[in-house]
Design a protein around this motif. Structure first.
Motif, PDB file in Angstrom:
ATOM      1  N   VAL A   7       0.848  -1.204   0.000  1.00 52.95           N
ATOM      2  CA  VAL A   7       0.000   0.000   0.000  1.00 52.95           C
ATOM      3  C   VAL A   7       0.882   1.253   0.000  1.00 52.95           C
ATOM      4  O   VAL A   7       0.607   2.220  -0.727  1.00 52.95           O
ATOM      5  N   ASP A   8       1.960   1.228   0.776  1.00 52.03           N
ATOM      6  CA  ASP A   8       2.892   2.368   0.783  1.00 52.03           C
ATOM      7  C   ASP A   8       3.424   2.629  -0.629  1.00 52.03           C
ATOM      8  O   ASP A   8       3.499   3.774  -1.068  1.00 52.03           O
ATOM      9  N   GLN A   9       3.787   1.554  -1.325  1.00 54.90           N
ATOM     10  CA  GLN A   9       4.279   1.703  -2.705  1.00 54.90           C
ATOM     11  C   GLN A   9       3.198   2.272  -3.615  1.00 54.90           C
ATOM     12  O   GLN A   9       3.466   3.106  -4.468  1.00 54.90           O
ATOM     13  N   LEU A  10       1.976   1.766  -3.411  1.00 49.14           N
ATOM     14  CA  LEU A  10       0.847   2.245  -4.216  1.00 49.14           C
ATOM     15  C   LEU A  10       0.640   3.752  -4.009  1.00 49.14           C
ATOM     16  O   LEU A  10       0.429   4.498  -4.967  1.00 49.14           O
ATOM     17  N   LEU A  11       0.750   4.190  -2.761  1.00 49.99           N
ATOM     18  CA  LEU A  11       0.565   5.611  -2.457  1.00 49.99           C
ATOM     19  C   LEU A  11       1.679   6.450  -3.071  1.00 49.99           C
ATOM     20  O   LEU A  11       1.435   7.528  -3.618  1.00 49.99           O
ATOM     21  N   LYS A  12       2.916   5.959  -3.008  1.00 45.48           N
ATOM     22  CA  LYS A  12       4.044   6.677  -3.625  1.00 45.48           C
ATOM     23  C   LYS A  12       3.813   6.821  -5.115  1.00 45.48           C
ATOM     24  O   LYS A  12       4.019   7.878  -5.700  1.00 45.48           O
TER      25      LYS A  12
END
Lengths: 210, 210
Positions: free
Chosen positions: B199-204
């Motif tokens: 999810v962190d990667q998706l947000l980035k």
């Protein structure tokens, strides 16, 4: 799901073109909840209205059930033959409102002067604490049934009263506390419980740091 | 809820004081899911880990049941005698992660080369659309069981593929599409499915406007 106006007329999703009959219907000045609807039904109804109007996406979670025995007369028609109600580990309602996570519980009391804590469970308080910690908007919708009054009561206040009663303080929240620290919600036509207006007030209040 | 390490040892919440036996346990370099756990159990386990560590508050919603007949031998032990499974109107998982609303579905396939759309329902797609519209983080956790590979696949991509297949395009999402547009999640010790890293990667990625 079929739902009805307070006057008993079935709701049809053609808001832009009300029938002449509907258009002629005078608005009631005081609404005491839709006839025969429970608080849960009124909230489901309101949530459906909010979803249809893309205001928010909020649902009641299904009741948790422990399934023990299932018959499969046909795969598509499995019949649960033995099951038990489980205690929910969270609150009943959650969803998203304009980018914000909302999480709440709805409770009724027959009491006229106070809201007893026996309506809540420790794990619900802990759930509120965890969600607030993550930045969620958390509250209880309280209905005093004999008074036909509805309030949004912030979870922050609930938690502080709960912690105090664990330490020996009163086992309920007085009506005057609810009036002072909560936000009253007046029944209206659509949505029947406009609780997101109260959420807006709650957000304004917390932005002021009150 | 009791849960277990991949080696079968029961999990006890004393992270700061591992027993000598646990401390000596070598870490597996490759984990193919906990033995005998379903994807749902792995995710419940991961969500419990995330809650215990105050990383996020995410739960699977209970399975919706239509209750037809209940016996009350004693009020505290109501027995459901006849009930049916209902189709869920939303996705299975939702909650809050650092102030953001997260909403996802978890699906497995036995297929090795593509993820068939028959795993999804129109109302789930519409639910994703509504939640995205409110600013939610929406995705599917896809597991290709024969490959033992797990991916977070964004709901935005799912919706565009779904709309195309309604118009006659392919009835599945190819593995290469999932690899290119999804984010692979590697099983690890704790949480077993570290999907919030994805999810962190998706947000980035979405902050970069990709």
């Amino acid at each position: 799901m079929a739902f009805h106006y307070p006057n008993g007329q079935p709701y049809t999703n053609n808001e832009t073109k009300p029938t002449k009959k509907q258009a002629r219907q005078p608005e009631a000045t005081t609404l005491f909840g839709k006839r025969g609807m429970t608080l849960e039904e009124e909230l489901n109804d309101s949530n459906q209205y909010y979803r249809l109007h893309a205001t928010a996406v909020v649902y009641k979670k299904p009741t948790p059930i422990q399934i023990v025995k299932v018959d499969y007369p046909a795969r598509s028609q499995a019949v649960i033959k033995e099951a038990y109600f489980k205690q929910a580990s969270t609150t009943d309602y959650n969803g998203i409102y304009q980018g914000r996570y909302v999480d709440f519980e709805a409770k009724e009391t027959k009491n006229k002067t106070a809201f007893p804590f026996r309506n809540f469970h420790q794990h619900q308080i802990e759930h509120f604490r965890a969600c607030l910690n993550q930045g969620g908007i958390c509250f209880v919708i309280m209905k005093f049934v004999p008074l036909q009054r509805l309030f949004l009561y912030p979870a922050t206040e609930l938690i502080s009263r709960w912690d105090a009663q664990v330490d020996g303080a009163r086992k309920s929240i007085s009506l005057s506390d609810v009036i002072d620290n909560g936000i009253e919600i007046k029944y209206q036509l659509n949505p029947i419980i406009p609780y997101l207006d109260a959420v807006d007030q709650l957000l304004k209040r917390s932005n002021k740091g009150v």
